[in-house]
Design a protein around this motif. Structure first.
Motif, PDB file in Angstrom:
ATOM      1  N   PRO A 224       0.813  -1.229   0.000  1.00  0.00           N
ATOM      2  CA  PRO A 224       0.000   0.000   0.000  1.00  0.00           C
ATOM      3  C   PRO A 224       0.845   1.277   0.000  1.00  0.00           C
ATOM      4  N   LEU A 225       1.975   1.246   0.715  1.00  0.00           N
ATOM      5  CA  LEU A 225       2.845   2.423   0.728  1.00  0.00           C
ATOM      6  C   LEU A 225       3.596   2.553  -0.593  1.00  0.00           C
ATOM      7  N   LEU A 226       4.017   1.443  -1.179  1.00  0.00           N
ATOM      8  CA  LEU A 226       4.695   1.492  -2.477  1.00  0.00           C
ATOM      9  C   LEU A 226       3.787   2.116  -3.528  1.00  0.00           C
ATOM     10  N   ASP A 227       2.508   1.787  -3.477  1.00  0.00           N
ATOM     11  CA  ASP A 227       1.535   2.364  -4.411  1.00  0.00           C
ATOM     12  C   ASP A 227       1.473   3.886  -4.245  1.00  0.00           C
ATOM     13  N   LYS A 228       1.473   4.358  -3.009  1.00  0.00           N
ATOM     14  CA  LYS A 228       1.433   5.798  -2.748  1.00  0.00           C
ATOM     15  C   LYS A 228       2.730   6.478  -3.201  1.00  0.00           C
ATOM     16  N   LEU A 229       3.870   5.828  -2.960  1.00  0.00           N
ATOM     17  CA  LEU A 229       5.147   6.395  -3.378  1.00  0.00           C
ATOM     18  C   LEU A 229       5.195   6.536  -4.898  1.00  0.00           C
ATOM     19  N   ALA A 230       4.771   5.483  -5.601  1.00  0.00           N
ATOM     20  CA  ALA A 230       4.765   5.524  -7.063  1.00  0.00           C
ATOM     21  C   ALA A 230       3.901   6.682  -7.559  1.00  0.00           C
ATOM     22  N   ALA A 231       2.760   6.891  -6.919  1.00  0.00           N
ATOM     23  CA  ALA A 231       1.869   7.984  -7.323  1.00  0.00           C
ATOM     24  C   ALA A 231       2.551   9.340  -7.140  1.00  0.00           C
ATOM     25  N   GLU A 232       3.330   9.491  -6.054  1.00  0.00           N
ATOM     26  CA  GLU A 232       4.042  10.751  -5.835  1.00  0.00           C
ATOM     27  C   GLU A 232       5.100  10.975  -6.906  1.00  0.00           C
ATOM     28  N   TYR A 233       5.853   9.935  -7.226  1.00  0.00           N
ATOM     29  CA  TYR A 233       6.893  10.080  -8.252  1.00  0.00           C
ATOM     30  C   TYR A 233       6.267  10.466  -9.605  1.00  0.00           C
ATOM     31  N   VAL A 234       5.219   9.756  -9.964  1.00  0.00           N
ATOM     32  CA  VAL A 234       4.627   9.950 -11.291  1.00  0.00           C
ATOM     33  C   VAL A 234       3.890  11.282 -11.377  1.00  0.00           C
ATOM     34  N   ARG A 235       3.392  11.762 -10.266  1.00  0.00           N
ATOM     35  CA  ARG A 235       2.734  13.077 -10.267  1.00  0.00           C
ATOM     36  C   ARG A 235       3.707  14.160 -10.726  1.00  0.00           C
ATOM     37  N   ILE A 236       4.952  14.092 -10.243  1.00  0.00           N
ATOM     38  CA  ILE A 236       5.968  15.055 -10.668  1.00  0.00           C
ATOM     39  C   ILE A 236       6.378  14.788 -12.112  1.00  0.00           C
ATOM     40  N   ALA A 237       6.548  13.509 -12.461  1.00  0.00           N
ATOM     41  CA  ALA A 237       6.952  13.155 -13.827  1.00  0.00           C
ATOM     42  C   ALA A 237       5.909  13.628 -14.838  1.00  0.00           C
ATOM     43  N   ARG A 238       4.641  13.501 -14.491  1.00  0.00           N
ATOM     44  CA  ARG A 238       3.559  13.910 -15.398  1.00  0.00           C
ATOM     45  C   ARG A 238       3.603  15.415 -15.644  1.00  0.00           C
ATOM     46  N   ALA A 239       3.828  16.189 -14.581  1.00  0.00           N
ATOM     47  CA  ALA A 239       3.932  17.640 -14.740  1.00  0.00           C
ATOM     48  C   ALA A 239       5.166  17.999 -15.556  1.00  0.00           C
ATOM     49  N   LEU A 240       6.247  17.265 -15.327  1.00  0.00           N
ATOM     50  CA  LEU A 240       7.498  17.514 -16.045  1.00  0.00           C
ATOM     51  C   LEU A 240       7.334  17.334 -17.545  1.00  0.00           C
ATOM     52  N   LYS A 241       6.524  16.366 -17.940  1.00  0.00           N
ATOM     53  CA  LYS A 241       6.342  16.059 -19.350  1.00  0.00           C
ATOM     54  C   LYS A 241       5.100  16.727 -19.954  1.00  0.00           C
ATOM     55  N   GLY A 242       4.532  17.679 -19.208  1.00  0.00           N
ATOM     56  CA  GLY A 242       3.394  18.408 -19.739  1.00  0.00           C
ATOM     57  C   GLY A 242       2.113  17.614 -19.773  1.00  0.00           C
ATOM     58  N   LYS A 243       2.019  16.587 -18.904  1.00  0.00           N
ATOM     59  CA  LYS A 243       0.824  15.741 -18.888  1.00  0.00           C
ATOM     60  C   LYS A 243      -0.136  16.095 -17.756  1.00  0.00           C
ATOM     61  N   ALA A 244       0.201  17.122 -16.981  1.00  0.00           N
ATOM     62  CA  ALA A 244      -0.696  17.508 -15.889  1.00  0.00           C
ATOM     63  C   ALA A 244      -1.984  18.088 -16.469  1.00  0.00           C
ATOM     64  N   ARG A 245      -3.106  17.716 -15.885  1.00  0.00           N
ATOM     65  CA  ARG A 245      -4.391  18.220 -16.358  1.00  0.00           C
ATOM     66  C   ARG A 245      -4.640  19.622 -15.792  1.00  0.00           C
TER      67      ARG A 245
END
Length: 264
Positions: A224-245
């Motif tokens: 459950p914590l790994l799932d939350k960590l992955a979401a935090e990493y990808v949230r930044i990655a998505r913004a970095l690549k212009g994928k933030a909504r």
């Protein structure tokens, strides 16, 4: 994209750990040149490889193709300081520094009650300085955004009830450590704290930490914590690549023009 969506829908129907791993494998075999690639490097002093399928799945959910690099076990300082290390030849888009306090400074994590107050302060300062120095070195070698884990509180704090009440008890020392860490790294450009303490508050300590795996394989974080960590990493990655909504909502009636646009 249709094949990716089918795999994700299959996963959503039963989002078990087994299906996450299977879905990550299937997604990695999908050939889709339209997805922008995101390169994530992870420096750690714990076994963090179990987070890989969660990062992969969440990247594909965000419309990104993940390429991951895990540094050697407990070799983060050496990799950060070596300009020829894989960290830099990998050319990451995002760098994660995930150092657990119990491994970084075992005295504070496991032998707290044996320490004198001046020793506690020295070890706390050393821990902050180590992470601050490592982050500054990475920044000097790479322009990638950096995510730095802070420190979780112990499930069973040293000193019991008395230690919980004391300003110099283990819990409050680690809370202060997290504040000092934030103050130290905030001035470093494009550097962000991953608040693992807050994430554990969401999933619960007994659910998010796996003490048995920590002692057996140095893998302290449960799924459950790994799932939350992955979401935090990808949230930044998505913004970095212009994928933030983004959504802009304006109420312009009687502001930019007279009257009510729906009726007019």
């Amino acid at each position: 994209m249709d094949e990716i969506r089918q795999i994700l829908n299959w996963l959503y129907a039963d989002p078990s750990a087994t299906r996450v791993v299977a879905a990550a494998g299937k997604l990695a075999r999908v050939s889709d040149a339209d997805l922008p690639e995101v390169r994530i490097a992870i420096l750690r002093n714990v076994t963090l490889e179990p987070v890989r399928p969660y990062i992969q799945v969440k990247c594909y959910e965000a419309g990104l193709k993940p390429v991951l690099m895990f540094g050697g076990f407990n070799t983060a300082p050496q990799e950060a300081r070596d300009p020829a290390s894989e960290l830099y030849t990998f050319k990451p888009d995002l760098v994660v520094i995930a150092l657990r306090l119990t491994a970084l400074t075992p005295e504070i994590g496991e032998r707290f009650t044996l320490l004198a107050p001046d020793a506690i302060e020295r070890l706390a300062a050393d821990a902050v300085n180590e992470l601050h120095g490592m982050t500054r070195i990475v920044r000097s070698q790479s322009s990638a955004p950096i995510l730095v884990h802070n420190f979780e509180l112990p499930l069973f704090p040293a000193g019991g009830l008395q230690g919980v009440q004391s300003p110099t008890g283990q819990l409050n020392v680690i809370r202060d450590l997290n504040r000092r860490l934030l103050a130290a790294i905030s001035p470093i450009g494009q550097t962000f704290v991953v608040d693992i303490e807050h994430l554990l508050g969401q999933v619960g300590y007994e659910t998010g930490l796996d003490d048995r795996n920590w002692h057996q394989a140095r893998a302290p974080y449960a799924l459950p914590l790994l799932d939350k960590l992955a979401a935090e990493y990808v949230r930044i990655a998505r913004a970095l690549k212009g994928k933030a909504r983004k959504c802009l909502v304006l109420d312009c009636d009687n502001t930019l023009w007279g009257g009510i646009v729906g009726e007019d």
